[in-house]
Design an enzyme around this catalytic site. Structure first.
Site, mmCIF file in Angstrom:
data_model
loop_
_atom_site.group_PDB
_atom_site.id
_atom_site.type_symbol
_atom_site.label_atom_id
_atom_site.label_comp_id
_atom_site.label_asym_id
_atom_site.label_seq_id
_atom_site.Cartn_x
_atom_site.Cartn_y
_atom_site.Cartn_z
ATOM 1 N N LYS A 195 -17.744 20.305 30.076
ATOM 2 C CA LYS A 195 -17.498 20.671 28.574
ATOM 3 C C LYS A 195 -18.525 21.488 27.951
ATOM 4 O O LYS A 195 -19.768 21.443 28.325
ATOM 5 C CB LYS A 195 -17.736 19.252 28.014
ATOM 6 C CG LYS A 195 -16.535 18.224 28.493
ATOM 7 C CD LYS A 195 -15.260 18.620 27.802
ATOM 8 C CE LYS A 195 -14.999 18.410 26.361
ATOM 9 N NZ LYS A 195 -14.926 17.081 26.102
ATOM 10 N N GLU A 204 -18.547 20.423 14.350
ATOM 11 C CA GLU A 204 -18.069 18.903 14.206
ATOM 12 C C GLU A 204 -18.947 18.079 13.221
ATOM 13 O O GLU A 204 -18.425 17.300 12.291
ATOM 14 C CB GLU A 204 -18.165 18.044 15.407
ATOM 15 C CG GLU A 204 -16.735 18.638 16.364
ATOM 16 C CD GLU A 204 -16.831 17.831 17.626
ATOM 17 O OE1 GLU A 204 -15.947 17.011 17.990
ATOM 18 O OE2 GLU A 204 -17.945 18.445 18.413
ATOM 19 N N HIS A 256 0.571 26.597 7.784
ATOM 20 C CA HIS A 256 0.987 25.379 8.403
ATOM 21 C C HIS A 256 0.546 25.375 9.793
ATOM 22 O O HIS A 256 1.255 24.775 10.937
ATOM 23 C CB HIS A 256 2.431 25.161 8.502
ATOM 24 C CG HIS A 256 3.202 25.384 6.957
ATOM 25 N ND1 HIS A 256 3.342 24.392 6.340
ATOM 26 C CD2 HIS A 256 3.522 26.671 6.390
ATOM 27 C CE1 HIS A 256 3.984 24.902 5.101
ATOM 28 N NE2 HIS A 256 4.208 26.159 5.268
ATOM 29 N N SER A 260 -39.132 2.535 -6.182
ATOM 30 C CA SER A 260 -38.470 3.677 -5.492
ATOM 31 C C SER A 260 -39.309 4.447 -4.862
ATOM 32 O O SER A 260 -39.200 5.591 -4.322
ATOM 33 C CB SER A 260 -38.034 4.373 -6.824
ATOM 34 O OG SER A 260 -38.965 4.414 -7.827
ATOM 35 N N SER A 307 -21.480 17.269 28.050
ATOM 36 C CA SER A 307 -20.965 16.001 27.768
ATOM 37 C C SER A 307 -21.673 15.278 28.950
ATOM 38 O O SER A 307 -22.320 15.974 30.002
ATOM 39 C CB SER A 307 -19.611 15.887 28.259
ATOM 40 O OG SER A 307 -19.097 14.649 28.784
HETATM 41 N N1 ARG Z 1 -38.391 4.674 -11.089
HETATM 42 C C1 ARG Z 1 -37.797 4.832 -12.170
HETATM 43 C C2 ARG Z 1 -36.355 5.783 -11.868
HETATM 44 O O1 ARG Z 1 -36.439 6.480 -10.940
HETATM 45 C C3 ARG Z 1 -38.622 5.662 -13.262
HETATM 46 C C4 ARG Z 1 -38.242 5.268 -14.605
HETATM 47 C C5 ARG Z 1 -38.512 3.959 -14.813
HETATM 48 N N2 ARG Z 1 -38.438 3.622 -16.400
HETATM 49 C C6 ARG Z 1 -38.365 2.334 -16.426
HETATM 50 N N3 ARG Z 1 -38.347 2.061 -17.848
HETATM 51 N N4 ARG Z 1 -38.561 1.288 -15.461
HETATM 52 O O2 ARG Z 1 -35.660 5.667 -12.579
#
Ligand code: ARG
Length: 457
Positions: free
Chosen positions: A282, A289, A155, A22, A276
């Site tokens: 335009k 939008e 409407h 992550s 445009s």
């Molecule tokens: N990267 C994990 C999340 O965002 C953090 C928690 C991870 N915990 C674990 N037991 N793997 O949720």
């Protein structure tokens, strides 16, 4: 080096490392992660779980990692999965084995819950100031066009005349409710989860109140399983953001209509319009939008988190890592939409002659004619019927109501008199003089109330 694979003999497959990491998106939690770790280390020392010296080394190490990250000097590693492990590994690299004491009485499960809550609280503060800026822009536009009359629509058909300021203040009310919703979400984000550990609490004599105080929380979570599984505050933010975007999108739609040649009610500032690539004439309302368009992705993020959470058994599950990207995206999208839309409102010009002309055309005063007959003793339903037939007659004759002769009026009801010609757009507006109505006096009051609210917040 990996702290996460002690029991394994094999390295993770490269695709698995990338798939599960992550760090590409949760790196932005670093200020909250570090603040949480510093408070945690201080608490551990206060409780005698680590020494003061150790806490000192750890907190100084964390502070310098923060600087390194800010100066772009830290190379985050996907094999360390997330921001928590990346910071911890860097700490141990810097200060040695003592860095490994930081994770005493803590789990990434309560750690990430804390980071997300700290992030949310700050995001809400930011969102609230964006909403306020937008409300200020609505007030400015209403104030500079205080006497501008326009047709009100139902409407998308001309219904009754209203003041443009009244129309704009309708959006002020919507954003007021949005503000309430975010403030409410703030209450439930303001709960401190550290001490929940992985799931069951921690086996050390920790001081959760101290942590809450250090980190600026007013409440402690009351159940460790709930604390590591709860992402209601994320869902709530995204729900509130979806509703706020819905409001912006409705105004965006009106801006788009109003800037068309068919309406011609407003002129967008050139800085807020685009051209445009093929049609040289335009002037496109792309900002409006895109506000309308981006509302879709904010709704999508809400649906995604709701769907992610719905099947999860207690407590933490890795699925919950999916809470972040959509959430960050919604925070960013709402912030940018409020910002750019406020600028567009502050710079647009209202074509008062055109809105006024539109408000005077057609049969927009028909309700006032019915009200006129009611005041002379007719039942409303009968009056409605008489005026409906009168309008149908006028349409057939190709005449507007003010061009009909008194004799023509009288042929529909003997109650019509010379004073029927005193029904005008102005009299129509002035008559709607109840709380929440469009009478100029009421709109003036609403405007000063709005200003008071904005200045009080
Ligand atoms: N990267 C994990 C999340 O965002 C953090 C928690 C991870 N915990 C674990 N037991 N793997 O949720």
């Amino acid at each position: 080096m990996s702290y996460l694979r002690g029991r394994f003999k094999k390295a993770a497959d490269k695709a698995v490392t990338e798939y599960t990491a992550s760090i590409p998106f949760d790196w932005r939690l670093y200020p909250y992660d570090i603040a949480g770790s510093i408070a945690h280390a201080r608490m551990l020392a206060k409780q005698g779980i680590i020494s003061n010296k150790e806490a000192e080394i750890i907190t100084q190490g964390l502070a310098s990692i923060k600087e390194e990250i800010e100066q772009d000097k830290v190379q985050f590693k996907p094999e360390l999965e997330d921001i928590h492990m990346n910071i911890e590994a860097r700490l141990i690299e810097k200060v040695g084995e003592v860095g490994g004491k930081l994770h005493t009485a803590r789990s990434r499960n309560d750690q990430v819950a804390l980071d997300m809550r700290l992030f949310t609280k700050e995001a809400i503060g930011d969102t609230l100031s964006g909403l306020k800026k937008f409300q200020q822009a609505l007030i400015n536009l209403a104030e500079t066009n205080k006497n501008v009359v326009m047709p009100g629509y139902t409407h998308l058909q001309r219904a009754q005349p209203v003041l443009l300021a009244h129309h704009l203040l309708a959006y002020f009310e919507m954003l007021r409710r949005d503000t309430d919703r975010f403030n409410d979400c703030l209450k439930r984000s303001d709960v401190m989860p550290l001490g929940s550990g992985a799931i069951a609490g921690v086996a050390y004599d920790i001081d959760r109140e101290f942590l809450a105080k250090e980190l600026g929380f007013s409440q402690l979570s009351r159940n460790s399983l709930d604390a590591v599984s709860d992402r209601d505050f994320v869902v709530e933010y995204e729900a509130a953001a979806s509703i706020a975007m819905m409001h912006l999108s409705r105004l965006a739609e009106e801006i788009i209509l109003w800037s068309s040649a068919e309406f011609d009610f407003i002129e967008l500032d050139e800085a807020y319009a685009t051209g445009s690539s093929i049609m040289p004439q335009k002037k496109n309302p792309d900002v409006a939008e895109l506000v309308r368009g981006k509302t879709g992705r904010v709704y999508g993020n809400l649906m995604a988190i709701l769907t992610t959470m719905k099947g999860l058994p207690l407590s933490y599950n890795r699925d919950m890592q999916e809470d972040k990207e959509g959430f960050f995206d919604s925070v960013n999208t709402l912030r940018a939409s409020l910002e750019v839309f406020s600028g567009m409102l502050n710079s647009l010009r209202v074509k008062a002659e055109n809105t006024g002309r539109a408000a005077r055309q057609g049969y927009i005063l028909a309700t006032d004619l019915a009200d006129y007959l009611v005041k002379k003793g007719e039942a409303f339903r009968t009056a409605h019927d008489i005026v409906a037939r009168l309008v149908s007659y006028a349409v057939k004759e190709g005449k507007s109501l003010d061009k009909l002769k008194l004799a023509e009026y009288k042929s529909f009801s003997p109650l019509f008199g010379e004073d029927v010609y005193s029904i005008t757009v102005e009299s129509s507006l002035a008559a709607r003089n109840n709380i929440g109505g469009t009478a100029p006096q009421r709109v003036e009051e609403a405007l000063s109330r709005a200003k008071k609210i904005i200045n009080a917040d």
